[in-house]
Design a protein around this motif. Structure first.
Motif, PDB file in Angstrom:
ATOM      1  N   ASN A  10       0.829  -1.206   0.000  1.00 41.35           N
ATOM      2  CA  ASN A  10       0.000   0.000   0.000  1.00 41.35           C
ATOM      3  C   ASN A  10       0.865   1.258   0.000  1.00 41.35           C
ATOM      4  N   PRO A  11       1.341   1.690  -1.150  1.00 38.91           N
ATOM      5  CA  PRO A  11       2.203   2.876  -1.192  1.00 38.91           C
ATOM      6  C   PRO A  11       1.498   4.151  -0.732  1.00 38.91           C
ATOM      7  N   ASP A  12       0.162   4.176  -0.758  1.00 35.50           N
ATOM      8  CA  ASP A  12      -0.566   5.360  -0.273  1.00 35.50           C
ATOM      9  C   ASP A  12      -0.356   5.575   1.215  1.00 35.50           C
ATOM     10  N   ASN A  13      -0.003   4.517   1.925  1.00 31.92           N
ATOM     11  CA  ASN A  13       0.217   4.631   3.369  1.00 31.92           C
ATOM     12  C   ASN A  13       1.609   5.173   3.703  1.00 31.92           C
ATOM     13  N   GLU A  14       2.457   5.294   2.714  1.00 27.61           N
ATOM     14  CA  GLU A  14       3.821   5.778   2.933  1.00 27.61           C
ATOM     15  C   GLU A  14       3.825   7.300   3.013  1.00 27.61           C
ATOM     16  N   GLU A  15       4.732   7.849   3.810  1.00 30.54           N
ATOM     17  CA  GLU A  15       4.865   9.299   3.922  1.00 30.54           C
ATOM     18  C   GLU A  15       5.227   9.905   2.570  1.00 30.54           C
ATOM     19  N   ASN A  16       6.145   9.273   1.877  1.00 34.17           N
ATOM     20  CA  ASN A  16       6.537   9.701   0.532  1.00 34.17           C
ATOM     21  C   ASN A  16       6.543   8.452  -0.341  1.00 34.17           C
ATOM     22  N   PHE A  17       5.580   8.352  -1.251  1.00 36.48           N
ATOM     23  CA  PHE A  17       5.463   7.150  -2.068  1.00 36.48           C
ATOM     24  C   PHE A  17       6.709   6.880  -2.912  1.00 36.48           C
ATOM     25  N   LEU A  18       7.506   7.918  -3.204  1.00 38.82           N
ATOM     26  CA  LEU A  18       8.719   7.729  -3.996  1.00 38.82           C
ATOM     27  C   LEU A  18       9.717   6.810  -3.291  1.00 38.82           C
ATOM     28  N   ASN A  19       9.687   6.808  -1.956  1.00 42.10           N
ATOM     29  CA  ASN A  19      10.577   5.929  -1.197  1.00 42.10           C
ATOM     30  C   ASN A  19      10.162   4.474  -1.307  1.00 42.10           C
ATOM     31  N   ALA A  20       8.949   4.224  -1.755  1.00 43.85           N
ATOM     32  CA  ALA A  20       8.439   2.863  -1.873  1.00 43.85           C
ATOM     33  C   ALA A  20       8.607   2.293  -3.282  1.00 43.85           C
ATOM     34  N   LEU A  21       9.182   3.077  -4.198  1.00 44.72           N
ATOM     35  CA  LEU A  21       9.382   2.587  -5.566  1.00 44.72           C
ATOM     36  C   LEU A  21      10.364   1.420  -5.594  1.00 44.72           C
ATOM     37  N   ASN A  22      10.068   0.446  -6.416  1.00 42.97           N
ATOM     38  CA  ASN A  22      10.920  -0.723  -6.579  1.00 42.97           C
ATOM     39  C   ASN A  22      11.969  -0.421  -7.659  1.00 42.97           C
ATOM     40  N   PRO A  23      13.248  -0.307  -7.306  1.00 44.21           N
ATOM     41  CA  PRO A  23      14.270  -0.001  -8.314  1.00 44.21           C
ATOM     42  C   PRO A  23      14.468  -1.137  -9.316  1.00 44.21           C
ATOM     43  N   ASP A  24      13.965  -2.322  -8.973  1.00 42.91           N
ATOM     44  CA  ASP A  24      14.095  -3.479  -9.862  1.00 42.91           C
ATOM     45  C   ASP A  24      12.789  -3.797 -10.582  1.00 42.91           C
ATOM     46  N   SER A  25      11.936  -2.789 -10.770  1.00 45.46           N
ATOM     47  CA  SER A  25      10.637  -3.043 -11.390  1.00 45.46           C
ATOM     48  C   SER A  25      10.752  -3.376 -12.882  1.00 45.46           C
ATOM     49  N   LEU A  26      11.872  -3.085 -13.489  1.00 45.47           N
ATOM     50  CA  LEU A  26      12.103  -3.463 -14.880  1.00 45.47           C
ATOM     51  C   LEU A  26      13.430  -4.181 -14.974  1.00 45.47           C
ATOM     52  N   GLU A  27      13.391  -5.393 -15.497  1.00 45.90           N
ATOM     53  CA  GLU A  27      14.608  -6.173 -15.713  1.00 45.90           C
ATOM     54  C   GLU A  27      14.653  -6.556 -17.185  1.00 45.90           C
ATOM     55  N   VAL A  28      15.722  -6.189 -17.866  1.00 45.89           N
ATOM     56  CA  VAL A  28      15.880  -6.518 -19.275  1.00 45.89           C
ATOM     57  C   VAL A  28      16.885  -7.656 -19.387  1.00 45.89           C
ATOM     58  N   LEU A  29      16.446  -8.748 -19.977  1.00 45.10           N
ATOM     59  CA  LEU A  29      17.315  -9.894 -20.208  1.00 45.10           C
ATOM     60  C   LEU A  29      17.693  -9.897 -21.683  1.00 45.10           C
ATOM     61  N   ALA A  30      18.957  -9.879 -21.965  1.00 47.84           N
ATOM     62  CA  ALA A  30      19.415  -9.856 -23.360  1.00 47.84           C
ATOM     63  C   ALA A  30      20.030 -11.204 -23.717  1.00 47.84           C
ATOM     64  N   ASP A  31      20.114 -11.467 -24.983  1.00 47.99           N
ATOM     65  CA  ASP A  31      20.732 -12.689 -25.503  1.00 47.99           C
ATOM     66  C   ASP A  31      20.077 -13.956 -24.963  1.00 47.99           C
ATOM     67  N   CYS A  32      18.749 -13.903 -24.775  1.00 48.73           N
ATOM     68  CA  CYS A  32      18.002 -15.086 -24.342  1.00 48.73           C
ATOM     69  C   CYS A  32      17.649 -15.926 -25.558  1.00 48.73           C
ATOM     70  N   ARG A  33      17.388 -17.176 -25.301  1.00 46.83           N
ATOM     71  CA  ARG A  33      17.017 -18.091 -26.383  1.00 46.83           C
ATOM     72  C   ARG A  33      15.645 -18.678 -26.102  1.00 46.83           C
ATOM     73  N   VAL A  34      14.855 -18.801 -27.165  1.00 47.63           N
ATOM     74  CA  VAL A  34      13.531 -19.394 -27.071  1.00 47.63           C
ATOM     75  C   VAL A  34      13.399 -20.454 -28.159  1.00 47.63           C
ATOM     76  N   GLU A  35      12.325 -21.221 -28.099  1.00 45.61           N
ATOM     77  CA  GLU A  35      12.089 -22.236 -29.113  1.00 45.61           C
ATOM     78  C   GLU A  35      11.923 -21.576 -30.480  1.00 45.61           C
ATOM     79  N   ALA A  36      12.366 -22.269 -31.507  1.00 45.82           N
ATOM     80  CA  ALA A  36      12.312 -21.738 -32.873  1.00 45.82           C
ATOM     81  C   ALA A  36      10.882 -21.411 -33.304  1.00 45.82           C
TER      82      ALA A  36
END
Length: 82
Positions: A10-36
């Motif tokens: 519940n970020p609304d309950n935080e004094e400053n919602f910016l402190n509750a941001l997840n720095p790992d909310s985006l993860e980019v995986l490169a050079d991955c392999r999938v089925e053809a």
């Protein structure tokens, strides 16, 4: 792969919602392999990647021989219920 935007349920309950941001909310995986067979993937279809979640093809960022998949649903929820 997108994860939750906030580190708390519940970020609304935080004094400053910016402190509750997840720095790992985006993860980019490169050079991955999938089925053809995913070379024929379509943007509106969903695909399950084993032990990871459900993904869809990114219609904007994908190009031939360099597909981009966005995770839409994880396989399990991480929040502990009180």
């Amino acid at each position: 792969m997108y994860d939750r935007l906030f580190n708390v349920p519940n970020p609304d309950n935080e004094e400053n919602f910016l402190n509750a941001l997840n720095p790992d909310s985006l993860e980019v995986l490169a050079d991955c392999r999938v089925e053809a067979s995913l070379a024929q993937a379509q943007p509106e279809n969903r695909y399950q990647f084993e032990r990871t979640g459900y993904f869809c093809l990114d219609a904007v960022d994908s190009v031939d021989n360099k597909l981009v998949f966005n995770r839409t649903v994880t396989l399990r929820e991480g929040w502990v219920k009180d």
